[in-house]
Every structure is written in C-alpha cells, then in structure tokens.
Enzyme design. Structure first.
Site, mmCIF file in Angstrom:
data_model
loop_
_atom_site.group_PDB
_atom_site.id
_atom_site.type_symbol
_atom_site.label_atom_id
_atom_site.label_comp_id
_atom_site.label_asym_id
_atom_site.label_seq_id
_atom_site.Cartn_x
_atom_site.Cartn_y
_atom_site.Cartn_z
ATOM 1 N N GLU A 26 -18.521 -22.075 -46.302
ATOM 2 C CA GLU A 26 -17.389 -21.473 -45.581
ATOM 3 C C GLU A 26 -17.188 -20.017 -46.011
ATOM 4 O OE1 GLU A 26 -15.059 -21.181 -42.667
ATOM 5 O OE2 GLU A 26 -15.472 -23.295 -43.087
ATOM 6 N N GLU A 71 -19.269 -13.530 -40.493
ATOM 7 C CA GLU A 71 -18.409 -13.186 -39.359
ATOM 8 C C GLU A 71 -17.812 -11.794 -39.513
ATOM 9 O OE1 GLU A 71 -15.507 -16.300 -39.088
ATOM 10 O OE2 GLU A 71 -16.870 -17.655 -38.036
#
Length: 159
Positions: free
Chosen positions: A66, A73
């Site tokens: 994550e 991102e």
C-alpha cells in the site's frame, strides 16, 4: 546519528501521510487493529509463534504494498497532470500488487484463524458481557468514521 534519526522520521512521516490520505491504508490499519486485539487482548484463538510470524509477514506485505502503491500514484500524478496510458498502467499494476497481497493476507488469516471454537467463545463472551458488546459496536462505528473521514486536514489535492 542525526541523519539516521532523520531517516526514521521521514519513514514514519510517510506512513502517517498514507494513513492520513489513503482510505485503503486506513482499512488495512483498522483490520489489523481488530485482529491483533482479538489475538493479544482476548484469549479466543490458539496460534503458534510460527503462525503469528506468518500473520506478521502477511500484514507487512499488505502495508508495504500500500505504501509503494501510494508512492507510485503520487509520482505518476507529479510527472503529468494529463491522463496517459502508461500512467494508468503504473497505477493499476501497483493497485493490483496491493490486491494480491491483501488476498494473500485474508487467505492466511482464514487458514490460521479459521477456528470455529474461537468464534464460539467470542460469541459467548459478548453474550455474557453486553457492555463489552456495546463497546465493540461503538468501536466499529468509530472505525468506520475513521476509514471514510480520516483525520486531520485531508484534502482532495493530496498535496
């Protein structure tokens, strides 16, 4: 020594930022809090040290994936404000890595914690302790608010 301490500070800052801005990281965090509470605070489940180590590894994989997904991102967003197919593929594959790790963690949890007698004990505990059941339900409400609202001044801009 100062640079070492600073590097730990930067690392913890990165974890905090992911918790602050990433809903999925908050979901993983809340799930881990509940799981470890049931493992360490209560005595419902019987697990070996090796099984506990496997659970730790599965959780570490999800959290690390994550964090990497968040980094990918943000980097893609920083590189270009415009939509690009390469940016989409980078974001999607990083998200896919998190999904693979999360599925592995859930399967690991089911394999190790799939103990019907533990769930029976848990049910009896809450039936015999209604105050604790209310506390548990309230904690779920608070956890849900935390997951969807976050904390601090989280914004859509994500810095």
């Amino acid at each position: 020594m100062k640079s070492l301490i600073k590097s730990f500070g930067y690392a913890f800052s990165g974890i905090f930022e992911a918790l602050r801005y990433e809903r999925n990281m908050r979901i993983h965090f809340v799930c881990m809090i509940y799981m470890y509470s049931f493992l360490f605070v209560y005595d419902f489940f019987e697990i070996t040290r090796t099984q506990l180590a496997v659970i730790f590894l599965a959780n570490m994989a999800v959290v690390a994936a994550e964090l990497i997904n968040t980094a990918v991102e943000r980097t893609v967003d920083l590189a270009s404000e415009e939509y690009t197919e390469n940016g989409k593929v980078a974001k999607d594959t990083a998200a896919g890595a998190v999904l693979v790790c999360a599925i592995f963690a859930v399967a690991t949890g089911i394999a190790i914690l799939g103990q019907p007698e533990a769930f029976s004990q848990m049910f009896l505990y809450y039936r015999e302790n209604p105050v604790m059941l209310v506390v548990f339900i309230l904690s779920i409400i608070l956890a849900t608010v935390f997951i969807f609202k976050g904390f601090g001044k989280a914004s859509k801009d994500k810095k």
